[in-house]
Design a protein around this motif. Structure first.
Motif, PDB file in Angstrom:
ATOM      1  N   TYR A  94      -0.480  11.416  10.947  1.00 25.74           N
ATOM      2  CA  TYR A  94       0.467  12.484  11.297  1.00 25.74           C
ATOM      3  C   TYR A  94       1.738  12.258  10.513  1.00 25.74           C
ATOM      4  N   PHE A  95       2.322  13.355  10.061  1.00 25.19           N
ATOM      5  CA  PHE A  95       3.582  13.310   9.328  1.00 25.19           C
ATOM      6  C   PHE A  95       4.286  14.642   9.543  1.00 25.19           C
ATOM      7  N   GLY A  96       5.557  14.593   9.835  1.00 26.41           N
ATOM      8  CA  GLY A  96       6.299  15.843   9.922  1.00 26.41           C
ATOM      9  C   GLY A  96       7.688  15.644  10.475  1.00 26.41           C
ATOM     10  N   LEU A  97       8.426  16.730  10.467  1.00 30.09           N
ATOM     11  CA  LEU A  97       9.803  16.745  10.939  1.00 30.09           C
ATOM     12  C   LEU A  97       9.944  17.674  12.131  1.00 30.09           C
ATOM     13  N   ILE A  98      10.840  17.326  13.019  1.00 23.83           N
ATOM     14  CA  ILE A  98      11.219  18.217  14.115  1.00 23.83           C
ATOM     15  C   ILE A  98      11.838  19.459  13.472  1.00 23.83           C
ATOM     16  N   PRO A  99      11.538  20.667  13.951  1.00 23.35           N
ATOM     17  CA  PRO A  99      11.982  21.890  13.274  1.00 23.35           C
ATOM     18  C   PRO A  99      13.458  21.914  12.864  1.00 23.35           C
ATOM     19  N   ALA A 100      14.356  21.432  13.678  1.00 21.92           N
ATOM     20  CA  ALA A 100      15.791  21.485  13.352  1.00 21.92           C
ATOM     21  C   ALA A 100      16.143  20.644  12.127  1.00 21.92           C
ATOM     22  N   TYR A 109      15.523   8.856  11.517  1.00 23.93           N
ATOM     23  CA  TYR A 109      16.643   9.209  12.394  1.00 23.93           C
ATOM     24  C   TYR A 109      17.783   9.730  11.530  1.00 23.93           C
ATOM     25  N   GLU A 110      18.382  10.807  11.949  1.00 28.31           N
ATOM     26  CA  GLU A 110      19.609  11.265  11.314  1.00 28.31           C
ATOM     27  C   GLU A 110      20.738  11.101  12.320  1.00 28.31           C
ATOM     28  N   ARG A 111      21.696  10.283  11.969  1.00 28.19           N
ATOM     29  CA  ARG A 111      22.833   9.967  12.840  1.00 28.19           C
ATOM     30  C   ARG A 111      22.362   9.630  14.256  1.00 28.19           C
ATOM     31  N   GLY A 112      21.307   8.813  14.333  1.00 36.90           N
ATOM     32  CA  GLY A 112      20.818   8.316  15.612  1.00 36.90           C
ATOM     33  C   GLY A 112      19.853   9.223  16.348  1.00 36.90           C
ATOM     34  N   THR A 113      19.573  10.403  15.819  1.00 33.98           N
ATOM     35  CA  THR A 113      18.678  11.357  16.476  1.00 33.98           C
ATOM     36  C   THR A 113      17.329  11.378  15.753  1.00 33.98           C
ATOM     37  N   PRO A 114      16.203  11.265  16.481  1.00 36.59           N
ATOM     38  CA  PRO A 114      14.901  11.352  15.813  1.00 36.59           C
ATOM     39  C   PRO A 114      14.763  12.682  15.068  1.00 36.59           C
ATOM     40  N   ALA A 115      14.409  12.580  13.781  1.00 32.70           N
ATOM     41  CA  ALA A 115      14.272  13.765  12.934  1.00 32.70           C
ATOM     42  C   ALA A 115      12.817  14.047  12.575  1.00 32.70           C
ATOM     43  N   GLY A 116      11.981  13.028  12.596  1.00 32.50           N
ATOM     44  CA  GLY A 116      10.586  13.191  12.234  1.00 32.50           C
ATOM     45  C   GLY A 116       9.902  11.845  12.256  1.00 32.50           C
ATOM     46  N   TYR A 117       8.614  11.859  11.955  1.00 38.78           N
ATOM     47  CA  TYR A 117       7.865  10.596  11.990  1.00 38.78           C
ATOM     48  C   TYR A 117       6.626  10.659  11.134  1.00 38.78           C
ATOM     49  N   VAL A 118       6.059   9.485  10.949  1.00 35.95           N
ATOM     50  CA  VAL A 118       4.773   9.351  10.271  1.00 35.95           C
ATOM     51  C   VAL A 118       3.978   8.295  11.027  1.00 35.95           C
ATOM     52  N   GLU A 119       2.690   8.559  11.206  1.00 38.11           N
ATOM     53  CA  GLU A 119       1.797   7.575  11.798  1.00 38.11           C
ATOM     54  C   GLU A 119       0.781   7.173  10.745  1.00 38.11           C
ATOM     55  N   LEU A 120       0.735   5.882  10.473  1.00 37.72           N
ATOM     56  CA  LEU A 120      -0.230   5.310   9.537  1.00 37.72           C
ATOM     57  C   LEU A 120      -1.350   4.649  10.328  1.00 37.72           C
TER      58      LEU A 120
END
Length: 187
Positions: A104-110, A81-92
């Protein structure tokens, strides 16, 4: 119409293989485990991160199928999370004999290109290596692996290599050339 896709499989075989990235400076970036399996939230993350790079394999899953995937022992979703907004994730996901896959691993484009990816990957790899501490019924981690492909973001492979992953397999296949679904149709 088809698309030639190269898939690379990479691994770490010891916790000391990890070459961690520094946390982004000046940003309020937190990484939190989503402890309650939530098909709605996981599908949001999946579509938001992978929609522009043709992640489509899970889009047709039913709610029950999502629930089944997320509810398995040793499956964890970690969200940046960046300043409370989801920015990306990883699934283990724990696999047999002490193997953990970064599914899965990655960031939202923005949020790409802002040094969050290296930090999130470093954090995720640490969590992969200590997965059995949170899931005592599992075998301690002996290997962490993932795959990336030519459809993924332009910095994906470099990020994995910079974090200490080693290439162990390469495959080239033809896949249907599907339109990028975006986080919602037409996006």
């Amino acid at each position: 119409m088809s698309l030639t896709v190269t898939t690379w499989s990479l691994e770490q075989t010891a916790p000391t293989d990890l070459l961690p990235a520094a946390a982004p400076e000046g940003d309020d970036v937190r990484i939190v485990r989503a402890e309650i399996p939530s098909p709605e939230f996981s599908r949001f993350l999946y579509a938001s991160v992978g929609g522009d790079i043709r992640w489509t394999d899970r889009l047709s899953l039913s709610y029950a199928q999502w629930q089944q995937e997320l509810g398995q022992p040793g499956v964890e979703t970690w969200v940046a999370y960046e300043r409370g907004t989801p920015a990306g994730y990883v699934e283990l996901a724990a696999r047999d004999e002490g193997v953990v896959e970064i599914v899965y691993f990655g960031l939202i484009p923005a949020f790409r290109g802002r040094r969050i990816g290296g930090h999130l990957l470093s954090y995720a790899v640490r969590r992969a290596w200590d997965l059995a501490e949170r899931w005592p019924e599992l075998t301690p981690t002996k290997r962490v692996w993932l795959h990336t492909c030519s459809k993924d973001g332009e910095h994906a492979m470099d990020n994995y290599l910079r974090r200490g992953f080693k290439l162990f397999d390469t495959k080239v296949e033809q896949e249907p050339d599907v339109p990028t679904p975006g986080p919602w149709p037409g996006a």
